[in-house]
Structures are given as C-alpha cells and as structure tokens.
Design an enzyme around this catalytic site. Structure first.
Site, PDB file in Angstrom:
ATOM      1  N   LYS A 275       0.829  -1.218   0.000  1.00 55.08           N
ATOM      2  CA  LYS A 275       0.000   0.000   0.000  1.00 55.08           C
ATOM      3  C   LYS A 275       0.856   1.258   0.000  1.00 55.08           C
ATOM      4  O   LYS A 275       0.646   2.180  -0.782  1.00 55.08           O
ATOM      5  CB  LYS A 275      -0.937   0.026   1.232  1.00 55.08           C
TER       6      LYS A 275
ATOM      7  N   ARG B 262      -9.915   0.915   8.000  1.00 56.73           N
ATOM      8  CA  ARG B 262      -9.535  -0.447   8.370  1.00 56.73           C
ATOM      9  C   ARG B 262     -10.651  -1.186   9.075  1.00 56.73           C
ATOM     10  O   ARG B 262     -10.474  -2.361   9.433  1.00 56.73           O
ATOM     11  CB  ARG B 262      -8.332  -0.382   9.332  1.00 56.73           C
TER      12      ARG B 262
ATOM     13  N   ARG C 129      11.953  -6.402   6.085  1.00 58.52           N
ATOM     14  CA  ARG C 129      12.042  -4.950   6.232  1.00 58.52           C
ATOM     15  C   ARG C 129      12.547  -4.505   7.603  1.00 58.52           C
ATOM     16  O   ARG C 129      13.244  -3.520   7.743  1.00 58.52           O
ATOM     17  CB  ARG C 129      10.660  -4.337   5.983  1.00 58.52           C
TER      18      ARG C 129
ATOM     19  N   ARG D 194      10.888  -3.146  10.327  1.00 61.71           N
ATOM     20  CA  ARG D 194      10.340  -1.982  11.039  1.00 61.71           C
ATOM     21  C   ARG D 194      10.081  -2.433  12.472  1.00 61.71           C
ATOM     22  O   ARG D 194      10.061  -3.635  12.751  1.00 61.71           O
ATOM     23  CB  ARG D 194       9.024  -1.575  10.341  1.00 61.71           C
TER      24      ARG D 194
ATOM     25  N   ARG E 241      -0.829  -8.678  13.185  1.00 58.50           N
ATOM     26  CA  ARG E 241      -1.367  -7.672  12.256  1.00 58.50           C
ATOM     27  C   ARG E 241      -2.157  -8.337  11.132  1.00 58.50           C
ATOM     28  O   ARG E 241      -3.205  -7.841  10.722  1.00 58.50           O
ATOM     29  CB  ARG E 241      -0.215  -6.828  11.681  1.00 58.50           C
TER      30      ARG E 241
END
Ligand code: AP5
Length: 196
Positions: free
Chosen positions: A21, A96, A135, A137, A148
């Site tokens: 996204k 969401r 990644r 994060r 998530r």
C-alpha cells in the site's frame, strides 16, 4: 469529458500488512498530483515526536493492534483538511474497519467529496510475511506481523465485500514487481467508473 477530468483523485488503497500500500500510494500520488496519506506513517511520526497522540497509540502499534476508530477519524479529518489535500488524496491504511468506512464517508461528505475508487492489492500470505520480516520496522517481528495479519483478516478484509457492493472496488495482483503492480493499479483505475 477530457482525460484530465476523468482522473481519479480520491482513492483508497486496501490490503494486508506488507501488500505494498505504502509503496503504491507514493507512486500513484506522484502521478496524480495529490498527497499520499498514510495513517501508519502519521501514527509512527506521532510516537517519534512524543506527542500526546503518540503516547496514546505507541503500545497499540508495537502490539499490532488497531487504534480506536474515533481517534483515527480525528487524525484523518485533520489531515484531509490540509491545503495539499484539497484536490484529493491517496489513502494508505484507512479505513480499516466498517466504522472507519462510515466515518470516511462522513468526513468526505462534509467536504462535498466522495471516493472515486478503492484499490485492493492481493498478495499471498507467505509473501506478506517474507516482505515484513525482510524490512525490520519496529512492528515487523514475526509475532506482531502474524497478529497484524489476523487483525486484518478479522477487521479489515470484510471491507473488500463492502466496497465491491458499492461498485468502488478494483482488484489488483500485488504479487508482481513494483512497477508491474503500479501499471496494474493505473489500468484498474482507468477502467473504473466510480468517479464523482
Ligand atoms: P501501517 O503502517 O498501515 O502498516 P500495515 O498495514 O501493516 O502495512 P505495511 O506498512 O506493513 O505494509 P504496506 O501494505 O504499506 O506495504 P509497503 O509498501 O510498506 O499501520 C501500522 C500500524 O498503525 C497498525 O498495525 C495499527 O496499529 C496502526 N494503524 C494504522 N492505520 C490505522 C487505522 N486506520 N486504524 C487503526 N490503527 C491504524 O511494503 C512492505 C514491504 O514490501 C516493503 O519493504 C516494500 O519495499 C516491499 N514491497 C512493496 N511492494 C513490493 C512488491 N511488489 N514486490 C516486492 N516487495 C515489495
């Protein structure tokens, strides 16, 4: 009607964590000349700034849980009131929940706007996990990533049907190289018919 008048300017990107996204929002925003509005980035910035909002949401972000709908409506409405969003926006990470979808409609209604399209980026779950773990994060450790994804399936995925019923949904295969996804997004928007 000329081509420029048909360009969508109020677009939502919908997809699971890691579906691309943010990546696609930045590309599309540049192309359409409207800002990419990432609620995740705004919340992370609030945490980095140690603002009252940051203090309120820090624990939720770290755990992969959603921030409450009321707070999110306030954050998004304030952001969409900024001058750079007067002509439109690409929303990344909002709405969401079904309540957030209703809140967005109300926010846009107060500005005499409506959504042009909702682009769903579909990516297989194994790829989503690989991307997130690659990644690193702060909320990308495996336990939080899986949480998530679970929250996405339970709270956010039902919006796919909701927006399909509204005639706004455009489906895109997000499991392709970035540029190929971007081309598919452009094509999906060009084929759309949900302009205001
Ligand atoms: P948020 O920041 O929105 O995180 P997310 O939905 O988990 O999404 P990600 O940022 O992980 O992925 P993305 O789909 O943007 O993909 P990206 O382009 O980054 O939200 C974080 C948290 O904030 C939430 O958990 C929640 O706590 C809170 N929050 C935010 N909004 C909220 C709301 N509305 N309500 C309540 N709470 C909210 O790409 C991911 C990786 O994949 C990158 O490394 C990228 O380089 C790579 N990649 C991208 N595209 C490709 C491709 N085509 N091929 C290969 N790799 C790719």
């Amino acid at each position: 009607m000329g081509a420029a008048a048909e360009r969508p300017s109020c677009v939502v990107l919908l997809g699971a964590p890691g579906s691309g996204k943010g990546t696609q929002a930045a590309l599309l925003a540049g192309e359409l000349g409207v800002p990419a509005v990432s609620t995740g980035d705004m919340l992370r910035q609030a945490v980095a700034d140690s603002s009252p909002l940051g203090g309120q949401v820090e624990r939720l972000l770290a755990a992969g849980e959603l921030v409450d709908d009321r707070t999110m409506a306030r954050v998004v409405e304030e952001r969409l009131q900024q001058p750079d969003a007067a002509r439109g926006f690409i929303l990344d990470g909002y709405p969401r929940t079904r309540v957030q979808a209703d809140d967005l409609e109300a926010i846009l209604g107060r500005r005499s706007r409506c959504l042009d399209a909702v682009v769903r980026l579909a990516v297989p779950e194994a790829e989503l996990i690989a991307r997130a773990l690659g990644r690193k994060r702060a909320d990308d450790d495996e336990k939080v990533v899986r949480r998530r994804l679970e929250v996405y399936r339970r709270r956010t995925a039902p919006l796919v049907e909701y927006y399909r019923e509204q005639g706004l949904l455009r489906e895109v295969d997000g499991h392709q190289p970035v540029e190929a996804v971007a081309a598919s997004v452009r094509q999906a928007l060009a084929e759309g018919n949900g302009w205001c």
